[in-house]
Design an enzyme around this catalytic site. Structure first.
Site, short mmCIF file in Angstrom:
data_model
loop_
_atom_site.label_atom_id
_atom_site.label_comp_id
_atom_site.label_asym_id
_atom_site.label_seq_id
_atom_site.Cartn_x
_atom_site.Cartn_y
_atom_site.Cartn_z
N ASP A 196 -65.76 30.41 55.35
CA ASP A 196 -66.51 31.63 55.60
C ASP A 196 -67.62 31.75 54.56
O ASP A 196 -67.77 30.88 53.71
CB ASP A 196 -65.58 32.86 55.52
N ASP A 211 -68.93 34.44 51.67
CA ASP A 211 -68.54 35.64 50.93
C ASP A 211 -69.75 36.15 50.15
O ASP A 211 -70.37 35.40 49.40
CB ASP A 211 -67.40 35.31 49.94
N ASP A 244 -67.72 37.67 54.94
CA ASP A 244 -66.99 38.70 54.21
C ASP A 244 -67.98 39.40 53.30
O ASP A 244 -68.52 38.77 52.39
CB ASP A 244 -65.90 38.00 53.37
P1 UTP Z 1 -61.86 32.77 50.38
O1 UTP Z 1 -60.59 32.91 51.13
O2 UTP Z 1 -63.11 32.91 51.14
O3 UTP Z 1 -61.79 31.38 49.60
O4 UTP Z 1 -61.80 33.81 49.21
P2 UTP Z 1 -62.93 30.36 49.21
O5 UTP Z 1 -62.57 29.86 47.88
O6 UTP Z 1 -64.28 30.96 49.39
O7 UTP Z 1 -62.65 29.20 50.23
P3 UTP Z 1 -63.46 28.80 51.55
O8 UTP Z 1 -64.47 27.84 51.08
O9 UTP Z 1 -64.05 30.04 52.13
O10 UTP Z 1 -62.44 28.18 52.44
C1 UTP Z 1 -62.75 33.85 48.17
C2 UTP Z 1 -62.23 34.60 47.00
O11 UTP Z 1 -62.07 35.95 47.32
C3 UTP Z 1 -60.82 36.43 46.90
C4 UTP Z 1 -59.92 35.23 46.78
O12 UTP Z 1 -59.05 35.38 45.71
C5 UTP Z 1 -60.87 34.10 46.55
O13 UTP Z 1 -60.92 33.87 45.16
N1 UTP Z 1 -60.28 37.36 47.90
C6 UTP Z 1 -60.31 37.01 49.21
C7 UTP Z 1 -59.71 38.51 47.51
O14 UTP Z 1 -59.68 38.82 46.30
N2 UTP Z 1 -59.18 39.35 48.43
C8 UTP Z 1 -59.20 39.05 49.75
O15 UTP Z 1 -58.70 39.84 50.58
C9 UTP Z 1 -59.80 37.85 50.14
MN MN Z 2 -64.92 31.83 51.26
#
Ligand code: UTP
Ligand code: MN
Length: 507
Positions: free
Chosen positions: A332, A334, A431
């Site tokens: 995704d 972020d 997100d």
């Molecule tokens: P992600 O699930 O998007 O992981 O969460 P990522 O490392 O970006 O992996 P990919 O590349 O998308 O697969 C990003 C960060 O946001 C935090 C998680 O701890 C992670 O460090 N997070 C995510 C939260 O704190 N709360 C949430 O509900 C979701």
């Molecule tokens: Mn991510």
């Protein structure tokens, strides 16, 4: 490292197996075990006798040392001497992991008629460290947040296996087991070179008995039987397919599997009621299971930036998650949004969402409001108040990069369609998080990941420093007060940790 299983096995009694007299031709019973007996101190005649004995019993005993040898047996030599001799035979880069064994293992195997299990007393102890042979014994600190973990992983075969077992545990809601495998994988991810020998793992933290077994299996056989059987298991396959739907977690997938649903077709005809997120997830299943590239993340960043500044001019937007750690793809995008004046960011998200919706950029969205409040007594539980931001889970409709010369496109709601009907957009999970500037450093640190790095930071804070760390704040339980920070560096300093930049948080 080439797993043992995939090595070329030299056929018996041809070429370098030399002494194969016709009367001892027994077929090879144990093709994965390729033996070499060290002549030094054993003497030529005893070596010949023992070699012939082994071959008669179906063992493959090589006359010359080569890369295909898996077990080196010696008598009255210490491990260092044998190691030195091996290093003189093959260049370091040509060496494969081999067992250095005492003659007792060989004689016991002869007696048993098969290769006996290698016990500690069978192994020769190697003490000296030869840089060329890279016989390094690794040592790393035990919390992932004390280590620098880049994307340059030298042990992907091992870490992929452990990550798969972690995922299997998480999908079965065995979270403790999942974390144990994640921690073990993270330790291997930060090693400076490939593991070739179990001895190198001595003294490493977080490697439990189960992880050891998996690593040993792979080093010795090239694969882990547990990983292979998991990959083939119907339940695991169904859990993967079903949780691949946006909005479906392990619990829902398990309930569906128990109702006999194992794939998307069965789900669609099952009459199960899906919520709005799941319906969107099913509709865009293929796109959402396609990795998002950095270029696509940047394109989405630009769109969101346009939306944000058009509703609040001085607001700032930062790419977080895996892309901030330097990953080239992700599941995704972020994005973290803030404004330099505290309070100005309140109510921003609905406006941004309306703007995006009016331009046709959103296929799905769900917005939650900020429910975070600091309390006099500090956070109630270490993990409470973790994700209380104004937040939007969404699915974006992202226009694909159209070749400059591609004709016959027309704009409609700002989205390009090809007249021939060929789709010019893809769905991407996005997100969005809004943080007040006073919490920005904590949000940035908390949302940059990796997930394990975050977990370890919180564990360090709680266990080592009596502090509670979240994505909103850091609370010192001994002083009963919140510790302020305007940068990630300050947070690491509060925690008594060396600063680790995002690119080295890939634990
Ligand atoms: P992600 O699930 O998007 O992981 O969460 P990522 O490392 O970006 O992996 P990919 O590349 O998308 O697969 C990003 C960060 O946001 C935090 C998680 O701890 C992670 O460090 N997070 C995510 C939260 O704190 N709360 C949430 O509900 C979701
Ligand atoms: Mn991510």
């Amino acid at each position: 490292m080439v797993p043992l299983k995939r090595r070329k096995v030299v056929p018996p009694h041809t070429g370098n197996t030399g002494t194969g007299c016709s009367e001892e031709k027994a077929s090879i019973k144990f093709p994965r075990v390729v033996l070499f007996l060290v002549e030094r101190k054993m003497g030529a005649s005893r070596r010949t006798f023992l070699s012939q004995l082994g071959r008669r019993k179906g063992f493959q005993v090589e006359e010359l040392f080569s890369q295909s040898v898996t077990h080196v047996v010696s008598e009255n030599n210490c491990g260092d001497e044998v190691r030195k001799w091996l290093d003189s035979q093959l260049r370091a880069q040509d060496q494969k992991p081999v067992h250095l064994l005492d003659i007792s293992w060989y004689t016991e195997s002869m007696r048993a008629g098969h290769p006996v299990e290698i016990l500690e007393r069978h192994r020769l102890q190697v003490h000296f460290q030869n840089d060329e042979a890279k016989a390094v014994v690794f040592s790393v600190p035990s919390y992932a947040c004390q280590r620098r973990t880049t994307l340059d992983n030298h042990n992907t075969i091992l870490t992929d296996a452990l990550s798969l077992l972690a995922e299997k545990a998480e999908l079965s809601e065995e979270d403790g087991r999942g974390v144990a495998f994640r921690r073990a994988a993270a330790v291997l991810k930060c090693l400076p070179q490939p593991v070739t020998n179990m001895m190198q793992l001595r003294g490493l933290p977080c490697l439990g008995e189960h992880s050891f077994r998996v690593i040993k299996d792979i080093l010795e056989n090239g694969t882990s039987s547990e990983v292979e059987s998991t990959q083939q298991s119907e339940r695991y396959k169904a859990l993967k397919v079903l949780t691949g739907i946006f909005g479906v977690g392990a619990k829902t997938a398990d309930r569906w599997i128990r109702a006999g649903i194992h794939n998307l077709r069965q789900l669609q005809t099952s009459g199960q009621t899906l919520n709005q997120a799941q319906r969107a997830g099913l509709q865009h299943y293929d796109d959402l299971n396609l990795p998002v590239t950095k270029a696509e993340a940047d394109a989405i960043g630009e769109i969101v930036e346009e939306a944000v500044v058009s509703v609040l001019p001085d607001a700032q937007i930062t790419l977080i998650g895996g892309f901030r750690r330097g990953k080239l793809t992700g599941h995704d995008v972020d994005l973290l949004i803030t404004h330099p004046d505290e309070g100005k960011e309140v109510g921003l998200m609905p406006k941004v969402v309306s703007w995006l919706q009016s331009k046709g950029f959103l296929l799905y969205q769900k917005t939650t409001i900020n429910s975070y409040l600091e309390s006099e007594e500090g956070p109630r539980r270490p993990s409470s108040n973790m994700d209380r931001f104004e937040r939007c889970f969404s699915i974006f409709k992202l226009q694909k990069k159209v070749e400059a010369a591609q004709p016959e496109t027309q704009a409609e709601n700002g989205i390009q369609h090809h007249k021939s009907g060929c789709r010019l957009w893809r769905a991407v999970r996005v997100d969005l998080v809004v943080s007040p500037i006073s919490q920005f450093a904590f949000a940035l640190l908390g949302w940059t990941g990796s997930k394990l790095f975050e977990r370890e930071l919180r564990r360090w804070a709680g266990h080592e420093k009596a502090m509670s760390l979240g994505s909103h704040a850091l609370y010192d339980n001994r002083q009963s007060r919140y510790l302020r920070a305007t940068s990630e560096e300050e947070i690491f300093a509060h925690l008594g940790l060396e600063y680790i930049p995002p690119s080295e948080r890939n634990a």
